[in-house]
Design a protein around this motif. Structure first.
Motif, PDB file in Angstrom:
ATOM      1  N   UNK A  29       0.831  -1.205   0.000  1.00  0.00           N
ATOM      2  CA  UNK A  29       0.000   0.000   0.000  1.00  0.00           C
ATOM      3  C   UNK A  29       0.866   1.255   0.000  1.00  0.00           C
ATOM      4  N   UNK A  30       1.927   1.237   0.775  1.00  0.00           N
ATOM      5  CA  UNK A  30       2.840   2.392   0.811  1.00  0.00           C
ATOM      6  C   UNK A  30       3.374   2.670  -0.583  1.00  0.00           C
ATOM      7  N   UNK A  31       3.830   1.625  -1.254  1.00  0.00           N
ATOM      8  CA  UNK A  31       4.370   1.783  -2.605  1.00  0.00           C
ATOM      9  C   UNK A  31       3.317   2.336  -3.558  1.00  0.00           C
ATOM     10  N   UNK A  32       2.121   1.774  -3.536  1.00  0.00           N
ATOM     11  CA  UNK A  32       1.052   2.222  -4.433  1.00  0.00           C
ATOM     12  C   UNK A  32       0.658   3.669  -4.143  1.00  0.00           C
ATOM     13  N   UNK A  33       0.548   4.021  -2.863  1.00  0.00           N
ATOM     14  CA  UNK A  33       0.161   5.384  -2.494  1.00  0.00           C
ATOM     15  C   UNK A  33       1.225   6.396  -2.911  1.00  0.00           C
ATOM     16  N   UNK A  34       2.486   6.020  -2.758  1.00  0.00           N
ATOM     17  CA  UNK A  34       3.569   6.911  -3.199  1.00  0.00           C
ATOM     18  C   UNK A  34       3.551   7.076  -4.710  1.00  0.00           C
ATOM     19  N   UNK A  35       3.276   6.002  -5.440  1.00  0.00           N
ATOM     20  CA  UNK A  35       3.165   6.095  -6.903  1.00  0.00           C
ATOM     21  C   UNK A  35       1.995   6.989  -7.299  1.00  0.00           C
ATOM     22  N   UNK A  36       0.877   6.835  -6.607  1.00  0.00           N
ATOM     23  CA  UNK A  36      -0.289   7.672  -6.870  1.00  0.00           C
ATOM     24  C   UNK A  36       0.034   9.134  -6.615  1.00  0.00           C
ATOM     25  N   UNK A  37       0.708   9.417  -5.513  1.00  0.00           N
ATOM     26  CA  UNK A  37       1.099  10.789  -5.188  1.00  0.00           C
ATOM     27  C   UNK A  37       2.004  11.370  -6.278  1.00  0.00           C
ATOM     28  N   UNK A  38       2.954  10.580  -6.747  1.00  0.00           N
ATOM     29  CA  UNK A  38       3.849  11.046  -7.816  1.00  0.00           C
ATOM     30  C   UNK A  38       3.078  11.331  -9.103  1.00  0.00           C
ATOM     31  N   UNK A  39       2.146  10.453  -9.437  1.00  0.00           N
ATOM     32  CA  UNK A  39       1.326  10.663 -10.637  1.00  0.00           C
ATOM     33  C   UNK A  39       0.493  11.938 -10.514  1.00  0.00           C
ATOM     34  N   UNK A  40      -0.107  12.140  -9.359  1.00  0.00           N
ATOM     35  CA  UNK A  40      -0.921  13.342  -9.144  1.00  0.00           C
ATOM     36  C   UNK A  40      -0.052  14.595  -9.245  1.00  0.00           C
ATOM     37  N   UNK A  41       1.149  14.535  -8.672  1.00  0.00           N
ATOM     38  CA  UNK A  41       2.051  15.687  -8.738  1.00  0.00           C
ATOM     39  C   UNK A  41       2.409  16.026 -10.185  1.00  0.00           C
ATOM     40  N   UNK A  42       2.563  15.010 -11.030  1.00  0.00           N
ATOM     41  CA  UNK A  42       2.837  15.256 -12.452  1.00  0.00           C
ATOM     42  C   UNK A  42       1.655  15.972 -13.108  1.00  0.00           C
ATOM     43  N   UNK A  43       0.453  15.531 -12.783  1.00  0.00           N
ATOM     44  CA  UNK A  43      -0.736  16.172 -13.343  1.00  0.00           C
ATOM     45  C   UNK A  43      -0.880  17.603 -12.823  1.00  0.00           C
ATOM     46  N   UNK A  44      -0.566  17.804 -11.557  1.00  0.00           N
ATOM     47  CA  UNK A  44      -0.621  19.157 -11.001  1.00  0.00           C
ATOM     48  C   UNK A  44       0.355  20.077 -11.733  1.00  0.00           C
ATOM     49  N   UNK A  45       1.537  19.573 -11.989  1.00  0.00           N
ATOM     50  CA  UNK A  45       2.557  20.372 -12.678  1.00  0.00           C
ATOM     51  C   UNK A  45       2.100  20.730 -14.100  1.00  0.00           C
ATOM     52  N   UNK A  46       1.353  19.844 -14.741  1.00  0.00           N
ATOM     53  CA  UNK A  46       0.905  20.146 -16.104  1.00  0.00           C
ATOM     54  C   UNK A  46      -0.311  21.064 -16.110  1.00  0.00           C
ATOM     55  N   UNK A  47      -1.123  21.016 -15.061  1.00  0.00           N
ATOM     56  CA  UNK A  47      -2.309  21.872 -14.991  1.00  0.00           C
ATOM     57  C   UNK A  47      -1.985  23.295 -14.559  1.00  0.00           C
ATOM     58  N   UNK A  48      -1.009  23.424 -13.672  1.00  0.00           N
ATOM     59  CA  UNK A  48      -0.718  24.735 -13.085  1.00  0.00           C
ATOM     60  C   UNK A  48      -0.484  25.842 -14.111  1.00  0.00           C
ATOM     61  N   UNK A  49       0.361  25.631 -15.128  1.00  0.00           N
ATOM     62  CA  UNK A  49       0.576  26.716 -16.092  1.00  0.00           C
ATOM     63  C   UNK A  49      -0.708  27.097 -16.867  1.00  0.00           C
ATOM     64  N   UNK A  50      -1.613  26.157 -17.023  1.00  0.00           N
ATOM     65  CA  UNK A  50      -2.842  26.444 -17.766  1.00  0.00           C
ATOM     66  C   UNK A  50      -3.831  27.264 -16.944  1.00  0.00           C
ATOM     67  N   UNK A  51      -3.597  27.386 -15.651  1.00  0.00           N
ATOM     68  CA  UNK A  51      -4.523  28.107 -14.771  1.00  0.00           C
ATOM     69  C   UNK A  51      -4.142  29.570 -14.605  1.00  0.00           C
ATOM     70  N   UNK A  52      -3.046  29.976 -15.185  1.00  0.00           N
ATOM     71  CA  UNK A  52      -2.600  31.362 -15.045  1.00  0.00           C
ATOM     72  C   UNK A  52      -3.139  32.235 -16.135  1.00  0.00           C
TER      73      UNK A  52
END
Length: 62
Positions: free
Chosen positions: A39-62
């Motif tokens: 579960x720790x491994x999966x949750x960390x992978x999920x967090x990393x994936x979400x962070x990638x999506x956040x990084x791609x969305x952020x510039x589009x929100x400005x």
């Protein structure tokens, strides 16, 4: 004024940020305390994936 598309992007950014915060503050720690390595491994992978999506969305929100 926000148009619908920009509002949607900002809302996604907000909700994904909340999920990422929850993973960091609670879910990963709880799984570590329980000794659930899978579960720790999966949750960390999920967090990393979400962070990638956040990084791609952020510039589009400005």
């Amino acid at each position: 004024m926000l148009n619908d598309t920009k509002y949607d992007k900002v809302k996604l950014l907000y909700k994904l940020s909340k999920i990422c915060w929850f993973l960091e503050q609670h879910a990963i720690d709880n799984a570590e305390k329980e000794g659930d390595d899978k579960a720790v491994q999966r949750l960390k992978e999920l967090k990393n994936d979400i962070e990638k999506h956040l990084a791609s969305l952020e510039p589009m929100c400005k």
